[in-house]
Enzyme design. Structure first.
Site, mmCIF file in Angstrom:
data_model
loop_
_atom_site.group_PDB
_atom_site.id
_atom_site.type_symbol
_atom_site.label_atom_id
_atom_site.label_comp_id
_atom_site.label_asym_id
_atom_site.label_seq_id
_atom_site.Cartn_x
_atom_site.Cartn_y
_atom_site.Cartn_z
ATOM 1 N N CYS A 193 -27.694 150.482 -118.778
ATOM 2 C CA CYS A 193 -28.622 150.792 -117.702
ATOM 3 C C CYS A 193 -27.967 150.428 -116.373
ATOM 4 O O CYS A 193 -26.806 150.016 -116.337
ATOM 5 C CB CYS A 193 -29.928 150.019 -117.901
ATOM 6 S SG CYS A 193 -29.693 148.225 -117.894
ATOM 7 N N SER A 216 -26.799 145.962 -121.222
ATOM 8 C CA SER A 216 -27.312 146.185 -122.572
ATOM 9 C C SER A 216 -26.248 145.872 -123.618
ATOM 10 O O SER A 216 -25.899 144.719 -123.775
ATOM 11 C CB SER A 216 -27.922 147.564 -122.788
ATOM 12 O OG SER A 216 -28.738 147.513 -123.946
ATOM 13 N N HIS A 233 -19.782 149.931 -136.171
ATOM 14 C CA HIS A 233 -19.728 149.643 -137.611
ATOM 15 C C HIS A 233 -18.737 150.640 -138.181
ATOM 16 O O HIS A 233 -18.859 151.842 -137.943
ATOM 17 C CB HIS A 233 -21.099 149.818 -138.268
ATOM 18 C CG HIS A 233 -22.162 148.993 -137.625
ATOM 19 N ND1 HIS A 233 -22.327 147.650 -137.893
ATOM 20 C CD2 HIS A 233 -23.090 149.317 -136.695
ATOM 21 C CE1 HIS A 233 -23.328 147.194 -137.167
ATOM 22 N NE2 HIS A 233 -23.805 148.177 -136.430
#
Length: 124
Positions: free
Chosen positions: A86, A66, A71
């Site tokens: 996952c 994934s 930020h």
């Protein structure tokens, strides 16, 4: 018809307050790469950008399992980190690695078990 829950992975939202390197895109990229490796994930690619002004950084590591994204708002001493993995990857190891590398003064961590409902057709 019954519904079966099929989990897709663990999504961890991390808020860092204070810390180091909130304007250093290269160091942040290294930290996210190291976090992915620590979690046993496979890095596919990464993209990072440093903004002008206060010099915040946004970046993402795409993983076979994934992603990890960040930020930063250095003018507020804040970073938002998103870790979704996952398979056999261990996202908690990524969290620990990032904490060691970025050294926040404090953090909040939210764990979400992601999944979906899928109809199960009963056998006759």
């Amino acid at each position: 018809m019954t519904l079966k829950i099929a989990t897709s992975g663990i999504h961890i939202l991390v808020d860092y307050y204070g810390g180091q390197a909130l304007t250093d895109a290269a160091r942040i990229e290294g930290a996210l790469t190291g976090a992915a490796i620590a979690a046993g994930a496979t890095v596919l690619s990464g993209s990072f950008h440093k903004f002008g002004g206060h010099g915040g950084v946004t970046g993402v590591m795409l993983l076979a399992e994934s992603h990890i994204s960040i930020h930063t708002w250095p003018e507020q001493g804040y970073a938002a980190i998103d870790i979704f993995m996952c398979g056999d990857a261990r996202p908690d190891k990524a969290v620990a690695y990032l904490e060691d590398q970025l050294r926040p003064a404090r953090s909040t961590i939210t764990r979400i078990q992601r999944g979906s409902t899928e109809p199960v057709v009963p056998t006759v």
